[in-house]
Design a protein around this motif. Structure first.
Motif, short mmCIF file in Angstrom:
data_model
loop_
_atom_site.label_atom_id
_atom_site.label_comp_id
_atom_site.label_asym_id
_atom_site.label_seq_id
_atom_site.Cartn_x
_atom_site.Cartn_y
_atom_site.Cartn_z
N LEU A 113 40.82 45.18 39.59
CA LEU A 113 40.22 45.83 40.70
C LEU A 113 40.28 44.77 41.70
CD1 LEU A 113 38.51 48.06 41.90
CD2 LEU A 113 36.51 47.14 40.65
N PHE A 114 40.75 45.07 42.96
CA PHE A 114 40.69 44.15 43.93
C PHE A 114 39.68 44.72 44.92
CE2 PHE A 114 44.96 43.74 42.27
CZ PHE A 114 45.52 42.56 42.72
N LEU A 115 38.89 43.94 45.27
CA LEU A 115 37.93 43.97 46.15
C LEU A 115 37.83 43.20 47.34
CD1 LEU A 115 34.83 44.38 43.34
CD2 LEU A 115 36.10 46.25 44.41
N ASN A 116 37.44 43.55 48.55
CA ASN A 116 37.56 42.84 49.61
C ASN A 116 36.15 42.35 49.90
OD1 ASN A 116 40.01 43.69 50.75
ND2 ASN A 116 39.13 45.76 51.49
N LEU A 117 36.28 41.10 50.35
CA LEU A 117 35.29 40.12 50.64
C LEU A 117 35.12 39.51 51.83
CD1 LEU A 117 32.62 38.99 49.09
CD2 LEU A 117 33.99 37.16 48.39
N HIS A 118 34.38 39.82 52.72
CA HIS A 118 34.25 39.20 54.34
C HIS A 118 33.76 37.99 54.07
CE1 HIS A 118 33.76 38.96 58.46
NE2 HIS A 118 34.21 40.09 58.55
N PRO A 119 34.68 36.74 54.84
CA PRO A 119 33.98 35.48 54.78
C PRO A 119 32.86 35.42 55.40
CG PRO A 119 36.48 35.74 55.70
CD PRO A 119 35.77 37.02 55.61
N ARG A 120 32.36 36.28 56.32
CA ARG A 120 30.86 36.00 56.97
C ARG A 120 29.91 36.05 55.66
NH1 ARG A 120 31.26 39.11 61.33
NH2 ARG A 120 29.89 40.94 60.49
N PRO A 142 34.75 42.69 32.75
CA PRO A 142 34.84 41.09 32.93
C PRO A 142 35.30 40.60 34.19
CG PRO A 142 36.69 42.00 31.58
CD PRO A 142 35.75 43.14 31.81
N PRO A 143 34.67 39.49 34.67
CA PRO A 143 35.05 39.24 36.23
C PRO A 143 36.72 38.63 36.03
CG PRO A 143 33.93 37.45 34.92
CD PRO A 143 33.88 38.77 34.02
N GLN A 144 37.17 38.40 34.91
CA GLN A 144 38.85 38.20 35.00
C GLN A 144 39.57 39.49 35.49
OE1 GLN A 144 36.67 37.54 32.42
NE2 GLN A 144 36.51 35.16 32.59
N ARG A 145 38.85 40.53 35.57
CA ARG A 145 39.63 41.68 35.88
C ARG A 145 39.33 42.12 37.33
NH1 ARG A 145 39.29 46.70 31.92
NH2 ARG A 145 40.56 47.58 33.50
N ILE A 146 38.50 41.08 37.95
CA ILE A 146 38.07 41.53 39.37
C ILE A 146 38.82 40.46 40.37
CG2 ILE A 146 36.18 41.72 40.89
CD1 ILE A 146 34.55 42.43 38.62
N VAL A 147 39.42 40.89 41.29
CA VAL A 147 40.20 40.00 42.26
C VAL A 147 39.22 40.12 43.53
CG1 VAL A 147 42.31 39.36 43.45
CG2 VAL A 147 42.35 40.42 41.10
N MET A 148 38.65 38.97 44.15
CA MET A 148 37.95 39.23 45.30
C MET A 148 39.13 38.56 46.53
SD MET A 148 34.97 39.81 44.72
CE MET A 148 33.42 39.37 43.70
N PHE A 173 35.92 35.04 38.38
CA PHE A 173 36.74 35.90 39.26
C PHE A 173 38.17 35.36 39.74
CE2 PHE A 173 32.09 36.77 40.15
CZ PHE A 173 32.12 38.19 39.59
N LEU A 174 38.84 36.32 40.00
CA LEU A 174 40.30 35.81 40.52
C LEU A 174 40.29 35.73 42.30
CD1 LEU A 174 42.77 37.74 38.09
CD2 LEU A 174 41.85 35.33 38.16
N ILE A 175 40.87 35.11 42.74
CA ILE A 175 40.59 35.18 44.26
C ILE A 175 42.15 35.40 44.96
CG2 ILE A 175 40.40 33.46 46.34
CD1 ILE A 175 37.85 34.11 44.69
N ALA A 176 42.09 36.32 45.69
CA ALA A 176 43.27 36.60 46.67
C ALA A 176 43.03 36.37 47.90
CB ALA A 176 43.74 37.96 46.57
N LEU A 177 44.07 35.85 48.62
CA LEU A 177 44.23 35.55 50.09
C LEU A 177 44.99 36.83 50.77
CD1 LEU A 177 43.28 33.56 52.33
CD2 LEU A 177 45.70 32.51 52.09
N ASP A 178 44.17 37.40 51.81
CA ASP A 178 44.37 38.89 52.24
C ASP A 178 45.41 38.43 53.34
OD1 ASP A 178 45.05 41.54 52.11
OD2 ASP A 178 43.22 41.80 52.93
#
Length: 277
Positions: A113-120, A142-148, A173-178
């Protein structure tokens, strides 16, 4: 709706009421919606598939705001109402909780599950990921299934942003650079090395109408990201040619209207025909 999903919605309402947040989660037909801030919020999910296998590997949760009269509202217009970090953190968390509730309702056996996270948001707290870790635990995901996904916005403190991402990783949590490579932005290259994301999502401008020279450079860029240990997603894939350009460059995953449009359900992505050639 499963008992697990219903219990999670009840848990969310109790938690946000205790915090004084002006929001109420409710079951509307087979889906979960949230009402607050004078709007109704719904989830839409866009599938992400393996570039070669075509298997659906995850979904990006996207918020869909509506006025109380049912009129669709632009997402940017809605989020721009929340100018301070604390306000943004609250609404950001509410949106992610809504997507998580609908994800639980759909009960996928696997997939991210990819979830947008605002830097602010990240700059507004010092206990990064602590609250959402509790929310994910209550959902049984589990946080391992969540991509911030860290959205491409400049911040006043990139060092603090890096510390926040490190803390999120420590919580699993996993991290993605959008929007990596988006035209007109310059922060993404510094963030690539500073944040060390698990996933890098390439902006569609890198594949749309790419010349031979740009295709060569795209392949080199994918290789550089792979060398940093990150997986590459090509966003905004709209044509068969763009899907093939991405595959030829070594991109790992595909996302875009060609693969599947955002939908209220967790739909399977479409494998472009060129993959079977």
């Amino acid at each position: 709706m499963t008992n697990r999903a219903a219990h999670f919605v009840d848990w969310l309402n109790q938690r946000f009421i205790q915090q004084g947040a002006p929001v109420q989660f409710s079951h509307e037909g087979p889906r979960v919606a949230a009402h607050g801030f004078g709007v109704a919020l719904e989830s839409a999910f866009q599938p992400i598939i393996g570039a070669v296998s075509g298997r659906t590997l995850g979904w990006e949760g996207l918020v869909r705001p509506h006025s109380l009269a049912g009129e669709s509202l632009p997402v940017v217009e809605f989020l721009d109402r929340f100018a301070t970090g604390d306000d943004m953190a609250r609404v950001d968390r509410i949106c992610r909780s809504l997507h998580l509730a609908n994800f639980v309702r759909a009960t996928p056996a696997d997939g991210y599950l990819f979830l947008n996270l605002h830097p602010r948001h990240l700059l507004s707290t010092r206990r990064h990921g602590e609250v959402f870790s509790h929310i994910a635990d209550a959902a049984g995901v589990p946080p391992q299934r969540i991509v911030m996904e860290i959205l491409e916005h400049k911040t006043s403190d990139e060092a603090q942003l890096a510390d926040a991402v490190k803390a999120l990783k420590a919580r699993g949590f996993l991290i993605a650079l959008d929007d990596f490579g988006q035209e007109g932005h310059s922060v993404h290259y510094d963030r690539l090395t500073a944040l060390k994301p698990n996933i890098v999502k390439f902006d569609r401008s890198l594949i749309a109408g790419a010349s031979e020279a740009r295709r060569y450079l795209l392949g080199r860029l994918v290789s550089a990201v792979h060398a940093l240990g990150a997986t590459v997603v090509a966003e905004g894939v709209e044509t068969e040619d763009e899907a093939q350009i991405a595959r030829d460059a070594g991109v790992d995953m595909l996302q875009g209207y060609l693969i599947g449009r955002p939908h209220g359900e967790l739909s399977e992505g479409r494998l472009p025909l060129a993959a079977n050639a």
